[in-house]
Design an enzyme around this catalytic site. Structure first.
Site, short mmCIF file in Angstrom:
data_model
loop_
_atom_site.label_atom_id
_atom_site.label_comp_id
_atom_site.label_asym_id
_atom_site.label_seq_id
_atom_site.Cartn_x
_atom_site.Cartn_y
_atom_site.Cartn_z
N HIS A 14 -7.67 35.45 -24.08
CA HIS A 14 -7.38 36.19 -22.74
C HIS A 14 -7.23 37.58 -22.61
O HIS A 14 -7.95 38.08 -21.66
CB HIS A 14 -5.79 35.58 -22.42
N GLU A 15 -6.67 38.18 -23.34
CA GLU A 15 -6.84 39.60 -23.25
C GLU A 15 -8.05 40.20 -23.50
O GLU A 15 -8.62 41.10 -22.83
CB GLU A 15 -5.53 40.20 -24.20
N HIS A 34 -10.13 39.83 -20.61
CA HIS A 34 -9.97 40.96 -19.59
C HIS A 34 -11.17 42.17 -19.65
O HIS A 34 -11.69 42.65 -18.68
CB HIS A 34 -8.87 41.81 -19.45
N GLU A 41 -6.40 37.24 -13.71
CA GLU A 41 -5.63 36.43 -14.63
C GLU A 41 -6.31 35.03 -14.83
O GLU A 41 -6.38 34.77 -15.98
CB GLU A 41 -4.23 36.43 -14.04
#
Length: 268
Positions: free
Chosen positions: A124-125, A128, A187
């Site tokens: 997920h990070e 980004h 997100e």
């Protein structure tokens, strides 16, 4: 700032912007080059390494690095070297920065209880960064006036001034200046892109649902800091469940390869 100067500044910013698309096809306006973003990310990470306590637990550090190595091994750009640091803190959090930097807090290891759940957060990070969400946030701040005092750094050719404001604008975990957290659309996008990354890396995407269920329970009704600007728990879990059929073939294909298992004794 005088009206004429402000008009010229905004015009210069608009001329320099790039209209792009995110990995999911969402339109983005990006003002900053990859080089500028990498410089901001690297400066921010160095600041954090100096101000935050770095964990001396070798077993946990090796475990975190193992998961990160498998995630970054499936990224499109294999020329990027990634610096991974485990910070000693009860925070249930992690972040990634442009320039190849990943930070994980030891508190996360108490909630992400296996390699697949930790890979959910790391994917997920990193998503980004892959989706240029930091660039999007800083650009948005410039265009709406939140970062006008730092505009000279974006337009000048001699380094970055007011770097604290820029680093804070990344919204990626830096604790200086004004925090601009990612929006919910970003997100949600990072959830899906991260799910694909973890599946390609041979981590079980079904564990993403378990991870966010654990997250929802952590810290009571508010949840951990990592969830402060994210979609609601139920909405996020529904989206992840809906995406399972899409990413499971990627996971199945990856598991045909010889993969290093990332394991560590239960964190106490």
């Amino acid at each position: 700032m005088k009206p004429l100067a402000l008009t010229l500044l905004v015009s210069a910013l608009l001329v320099g912007c790039v209209n792009s698309q995110s990995p999911t096809g969402r339109g983005q306006t990006l003002l900053f080059s990859d080089t500028q973003m990498q410089q901001m990310g690297s400066q921010s990470f160095e600041t954090m390494k100096q101000s935050e306590k770095i964990s001396q637990n070798q077993a946990q550090t090796q475990y975190v690095n193992c998961v990160a190595k498998r995630i970054t091994a499936v990224l499109p750009d294999q020329s990027q070297q990634w610096d991974v640091v485990l910070f000693e803190s009860d925070q249930v959090n992690a972040f990634a920065l442009p320039g190849g930097h990943i930070g994980v807090y030891t508190g996360l290891l108490k909630v992400a209880v296996n390699q697949d759940q930790l890979a959910t957060v790391m994917g997920h990070e990193v998503a980004h960064v892959l989706a240029q969400h930091g660039n999007e946030q800083v650009s948005r701040a410039q265009l709406t006036g939140l970062g006008m005092q730092a505009a000279d750094a974006a337009l000048g050719a001699s380094g970055i001034a007011n770097k604290d404001l820029y680093m804070a604008g990344l919204g990626l975990g830096a604790k200086v200046g004004i925090i601009l957290p990612f929006g919910r659309s970003q997100e949600s996008e990072a959830d899906i892109v991260g799910l694909e990354l973890m599946a390609k890396a041979g981590f079980n995407p079904a564990q993403s649902v378990n991870l966010w269920q654990n997250m929802a329970k952590a810290g009571g009704s508010q949840g951990p800091e990592l969830l402060s600007t994210h979609p609601s728990h139920s909405h996020r879990i529904e989206d992840l469940q809906a995406a399972q059929n899409q990413v499971m073939p990627l996971y199945t294909q990856a598991r045909k390869q010889s993969l290093t298992e990332c394991k560590i004794a239960q964190v106490k």
